[in-house]
Design an enzyme around this catalytic site. Structure first.
Site, short mmCIF file in Angstrom:
data_model
loop_
_atom_site.label_atom_id
_atom_site.label_comp_id
_atom_site.label_asym_id
_atom_site.label_seq_id
_atom_site.Cartn_x
_atom_site.Cartn_y
_atom_site.Cartn_z
N ASN A 1 0.27 14.00 -6.20
CA ASN A 1 1.56 13.69 -5.58
C ASN A 1 2.52 13.17 -6.67
OD1 ASN A 1 3.63 12.09 -4.35
ND2 ASN A 1 2.47 12.09 -2.44
N ASP A 52 -4.73 5.64 -1.85
CA ASP A 52 -4.63 6.30 -0.55
C ASP A 52 -3.72 5.46 0.33
OD1 ASP A 52 -5.60 8.79 0.75
OD2 ASP A 52 -6.07 7.38 2.36
N PHE A 83 9.98 9.80 -1.25
CA PHE A 83 9.24 10.99 -0.79
C PHE A 83 8.55 10.66 0.52
CE2 PHE A 83 6.23 8.45 -3.12
CZ PHE A 83 5.03 8.62 -2.46
N TYR A 102 7.45 9.81 4.02
CA TYR A 102 8.11 9.23 5.20
C TYR A 102 9.26 8.27 4.83
CZ TYR A 102 4.00 10.97 7.74
OH TYR A 102 3.02 11.77 8.29
P1 ITT Z 1 -2.84 12.26 -3.38
O1 ITT Z 1 -3.98 12.15 -2.41
O2 ITT Z 1 -2.92 13.47 -4.24
O3 ITT Z 1 -2.63 11.00 -4.16
P2 ITT Z 1 -1.25 12.54 -0.96
O4 ITT Z 1 0.18 12.93 -0.74
O5 ITT Z 1 -2.33 13.34 -0.30
O6 ITT Z 1 -1.47 12.46 -2.54
P3 ITT Z 1 -1.96 10.20 0.62
O7 ITT Z 1 -3.04 10.92 1.34
O8 ITT Z 1 -2.25 8.85 0.10
O9 ITT Z 1 -1.40 11.03 -0.61
O10 ITT Z 1 -0.64 10.06 1.49
C1 ITT Z 1 -0.57 10.27 2.84
C2 ITT Z 1 0.82 10.67 3.25
O11 ITT Z 1 1.66 9.52 3.27
C3 ITT Z 1 1.50 11.72 2.40
O12 ITT Z 1 2.16 12.62 3.25
C4 ITT Z 1 2.48 10.97 1.62
O13 ITT Z 1 3.61 11.67 1.27
C5 ITT Z 1 2.83 9.80 2.54
N1 ITT Z 1 3.13 8.68 1.68
C6 ITT Z 1 2.29 8.11 0.78
N2 ITT Z 1 2.91 7.13 0.10
C7 ITT Z 1 4.18 7.09 0.59
C8 ITT Z 1 5.31 6.32 0.27
O14 ITT Z 1 5.28 5.42 -0.71
N3 ITT Z 1 6.44 6.54 0.96
C9 ITT Z 1 6.48 7.47 1.94
N4 ITT Z 1 5.47 8.25 2.28
C10 ITT Z 1 4.31 8.07 1.60
#
Ligand code: ITT
Length: 200
Positions: A9, A68, A153, A155
């Site tokens: 991400n 996560d 990014f 939410y």
């Molecule tokens: P990695 O596992 O590759 O690190 P991911 O996007 O799959 O990336 P997560 O499972 O941790 O990461 O994230 C779950 C969701 O929450 C994902 O759609 C993210 O975009 C969202 N998210 C995570 N951190 C966020 C933030 O700081 N602000 C807004 N949305 C977030």
């Protein structure tokens, strides 16, 4: 310090680089030739965080960390929670996830800030010399009625933190977001631990 951040991400990577600052060189799995999606099939944020960091450690035997994150919305019984990335579709479709979130809140008649309370929760797993360490962060807020702002990014366009009522994370911008965010909290705790225990 050179360390691998087990993420695909780009938003997370940008924020982590900013939060950790100059003393850190962050390397991604892709930089190390690992291009497949790292599995995250656990039932909790902690399990997924461990799964991502362990996946890399088992393959590369180098120091690394994973993050996560889940968005817990009270009126939806904690959803999307651990399923935040794949809430609306099988892919990481930020727009579709926001559309679904707003529509689910409408369905349950949650229309006021008090009825739309939520939090981002984050678990970072750090593996140093084969040993795991955990750092957690949380930011409280509520879900906006519609999206606002173009920074950040995921939410961010619909999350209004309690510390800045009236503005979404995507309006506040990265520097302010990092100063109050779930990720800022856990990664600053990780940096403190590293300084005290590894000296970097
Ligand atoms: P990695 O596992 O590759 O690190 P991911 O996007 O799959 O990336 P997560 O499972 O941790 O990461 O994230 C779950 C969701 O929450 C994902 O759609 C993210 O975009 C969202 N998210 C995570 N951190 C966020 C933030 O700081 N602000 C807004 N949305 C977030």
């Amino acid at each position: 310090m050179k360390i691998i951040f087990a993420t695909g991400n780009k938003g997370k990577l940008r924020e982590a680089a900013e939060i950790l600052g100059e003393g850190y060189e962050l390397v991604t799995p892709a930089d190390m030739g690992i291009t497949e999606d790292i599995p995250e099939t656990g039932d909790t944020l902690k399990e997924n965080s461990i799964q991502k960091a362990s996946y890399l450690y088992e393959r590369l035997h180098v120091n690394c960390f994973a993050d996560d994150t889940g968005l817990m919305v009270d009126a939806l019984g904690g959803a999307p929670g651990v399923h935040s990335a794949r809430y609306a579709t099988d892919g990481h479709d930020f727009d579709a996830n926001i559309v679904k979130l707003l529509s689910e809140l409408e369905k349950v008649g949650a229309n006021t800030p008090e009825q739309r309370t939520a939090r981002f929760m984050n678990v970072v797993t750090l593996i140093i010399d084969g040993e795991m360490h955990f750092f957690e962060g949380v930011v409280e807020g509520h879900i906006a009625l519609s999206r606002n702002g173009s920074k950040g990014f995921g939410y961010d366009p619909v999350f209004i933190p309690d510390a800045f009522p009236g503005q979404t994370m995507a309006e506040l911008g990265e520097e302010v977001k990092n100063s109050i965010s779930h990720r800022g909290m856990s990664l600053r705790a990780m940096a403190t631990w590293l300084k005290e225990n590894v000296g970097e």
